[in-house]
Design a protein around this motif. Structure first.
Motif, PDB file in Angstrom:
ATOM      1  N   VAL A   1     -45.443 -11.549 -78.152  1.00 50.75           N
ATOM      2  CA  VAL A   1     -46.375 -12.623 -77.790  1.00 50.75           C
ATOM      3  C   VAL A   1     -45.965 -13.914 -78.483  1.00 50.75           C
ATOM      4  O   VAL A   1     -45.755 -13.944 -79.703  1.00 50.75           O
ATOM      5  N   ILE A   2     -45.850 -14.962 -77.693  1.00 52.49           N
ATOM      6  CA  ILE A   2     -45.595 -16.303 -78.224  1.00 52.49           C
ATOM      7  C   ILE A   2     -46.727 -17.203 -77.740  1.00 52.49           C
ATOM      8  O   ILE A   2     -46.916 -17.378 -76.529  1.00 52.49           O
TER       9      ILE A   2
ATOM     10  N   LEU B   1     -48.048  -9.078 -86.498  1.00 55.71           N
ATOM     11  CA  LEU B   1     -46.646  -9.452 -86.520  1.00 55.71           C
ATOM     12  C   LEU B   1     -46.014  -9.389 -85.132  1.00 55.71           C
ATOM     13  O   LEU B   1     -44.853  -9.778 -84.966  1.00 55.71           O
ATOM     14  N   ALA B   2     -46.759  -8.905 -84.142  1.00 54.69           N
ATOM     15  CA  ALA B   2     -46.260  -8.887 -82.769  1.00 54.69           C
ATOM     16  C   ALA B   2     -46.344 -10.256 -82.109  1.00 54.69           C
ATOM     17  O   ALA B   2     -45.906 -10.423 -80.973  1.00 54.69           O
ATOM     18  N   ALA B   3     -46.904 -11.241 -82.809  1.00 63.34           N
ATOM     19  CA  ALA B   3     -47.122 -12.562 -82.226  1.00 63.34           C
ATOM     20  C   ALA B   3     -46.565 -13.656 -83.132  1.00 63.34           C
ATOM     21  O   ALA B   3     -46.495 -13.506 -84.354  1.00 63.34           O
ATOM     22  N   LEU B   4     -46.170 -14.756 -82.496  1.00 64.57           N
ATOM     23  CA  LEU B   4     -45.735 -15.963 -83.197  1.00 64.57           C
ATOM     24  C   LEU B   4     -46.382 -17.172 -82.531  1.00 64.57           C
ATOM     25  O   LEU B   4     -46.720 -17.133 -81.346  1.00 64.57           O
ATOM     26  N   PRO B   5     -46.541 -18.267 -83.265  1.00 70.95           N
ATOM     27  CA  PRO B   5     -47.037 -19.497 -82.632  1.00 70.95           C
ATOM     28  C   PRO B   5     -46.009 -20.065 -81.671  1.00 70.95           C
ATOM     29  O   PRO B   5     -44.802 -19.827 -81.811  1.00 70.95           O
TER      30      PRO B   5
ATOM     31  N   ALA C   1     -37.277 -13.058 -72.625  1.00 66.83           N
ATOM     32  CA  ALA C   1     -36.458 -14.120 -72.032  1.00 66.83           C
ATOM     33  C   ALA C   1     -37.269 -15.344 -71.629  1.00 66.83           C
ATOM     34  O   ALA C   1     -36.753 -16.468 -71.664  1.00 66.83           O
ATOM     35  N   ASP C   2     -38.536 -15.149 -71.279  1.00 65.18           N
ATOM     36  CA  ASP C   2     -39.359 -16.293 -70.875  1.00 65.18           C
ATOM     37  C   ASP C   2     -39.579 -17.285 -72.013  1.00 65.18           C
ATOM     38  O   ASP C   2     -39.959 -18.439 -71.776  1.00 65.18           O
ATOM     39  N   PHE C   3     -39.346 -16.840 -73.252  1.00 67.24           N
ATOM     40  CA  PHE C   3     -39.554 -17.704 -74.409  1.00 67.24           C
ATOM     41  C   PHE C   3     -38.250 -18.240 -74.984  1.00 67.24           C
ATOM     42  O   PHE C   3     -38.261 -18.965 -75.985  1.00 67.24           O
TER      43      PHE C   3
END
Length: 272
Positions: free
Chosen positions: A201-202, A226-230, A256-258
């Protein structure tokens, strides 16, 4: 500080991208080239039958498009016979001239939907060991295919501590930072093992193929997962540096979308 798991000292950052084929081939080929040009280390392929082409031939094509490493993220041991997985991995190492990394784990949800038997965890873990043992035999003394293991339980961790080059910890939706920090700090291999972080998750968005259905980004951010970042590159870079300092993660894998959103992070941190 340097976490004791890293043994050999603080590792430099590197970054991978899970990039399944979800478009027409020309668009996907262009994406692979852009990922390589942005400084990512590795292009990765999931092992999800019927959703896209098989990982082996897809990665062989990707390796011919750009000068970057390729790998599986990850082979599901329950879907494959050990020898055939090892043979494919060894073949990819040879054909890419050492640029292939074999990611492997004990399986994934939905195996029964493919008409395959549900194998007990201990048997799946034995398949992983057999696959790696066979791979080492096929590689021989002149080739070493890096092995990435996805782990969670104590038995999988013990095997990874023995045979893996890189370890990524499977995250559950309810895991917060404290839980995963404890899990990683309890992992104490006697060898130098790279620690990897799977980030699904971004910001407010979830990467396809990297999180279970119904994943709620807001809940993950609220739990300090920890599965997410800003989504802001500066904030993401700061958080990634924190995770290496406090926990020991140095290899981060995104969807890849990020890849373009986080390209400034890769430009700043890769190799540092």
């Amino acid at each position: 500080m340097t976490h004791p798991t890293t043994r050999g000292g603080t590792r430099p950052f590197r970054f991978g991208v899970v990039a399944p084929i979800r478009t027409d081939l020309p668009t996907w080929r262009d994406r692979v080239r852009r990922i390589a040009a942005s400084g990512y280390s590795t292009l990765l392929m999931p092992d999800v039958p019927r959703w896209q082409p098989a990982p082996g031939p897809t990665l062989a094509v990707a390796a011919g498009l750009a000068d970057l490493r390729v790998g599986t993220w990850v082979y599901a041991s329950a879907l494959r016979q050990s020898f055939h997985t090892a043979w494919e991995a060894h073949s990819l190492s040879v054909l890419t001239e050492g640029r292939f990394e074999m990611g492997i784990g004990v399986g994934r949800p939905g195996i029964e939907d493919l008409g395959l038997p549900v194998v007990p965890p201990r048997e799946r873990l034995a398949q992983v060991r057999d696959t790696i043992t066979t791979l080492r035999d096929l590689d021989g003394p002149d080739l070493h295919t890096p092995v990435v293991m996805a782990v969670r339980g104590s038995k999988a961790q013990a095997l990874a501590a023995e045979v893996a080059d890189t370890v990524t910890f499977a995250l559950m939706p309810g895991d917060d930072r404290a839980e995963i920090t404890r899990l990683v700090r309890d992992f104490r291999p006697e060898r130098d093992v790279e620690l990897s972080q799977h980030v699904a998750v971004i910001g407010d968005n979830v990467a396809p193929f990297m999180a279970p259905p119904g994943t709620d980004p807001a809940s993950l951010h609220a739990a300090d997962s920890l599965a997410a970042l800003p989504s802001d590159p500066a904030a993401a870079a700061e958080e990634i540096q924190r995770r290496r300092e406090e926990i020991g993660f140095s290899y981060f894998v995104f969807g890849a979308d990020f890849a373009e959103t986080l390209a400034p992070v890769v430009a700043k941190l890769a190799g540092q």
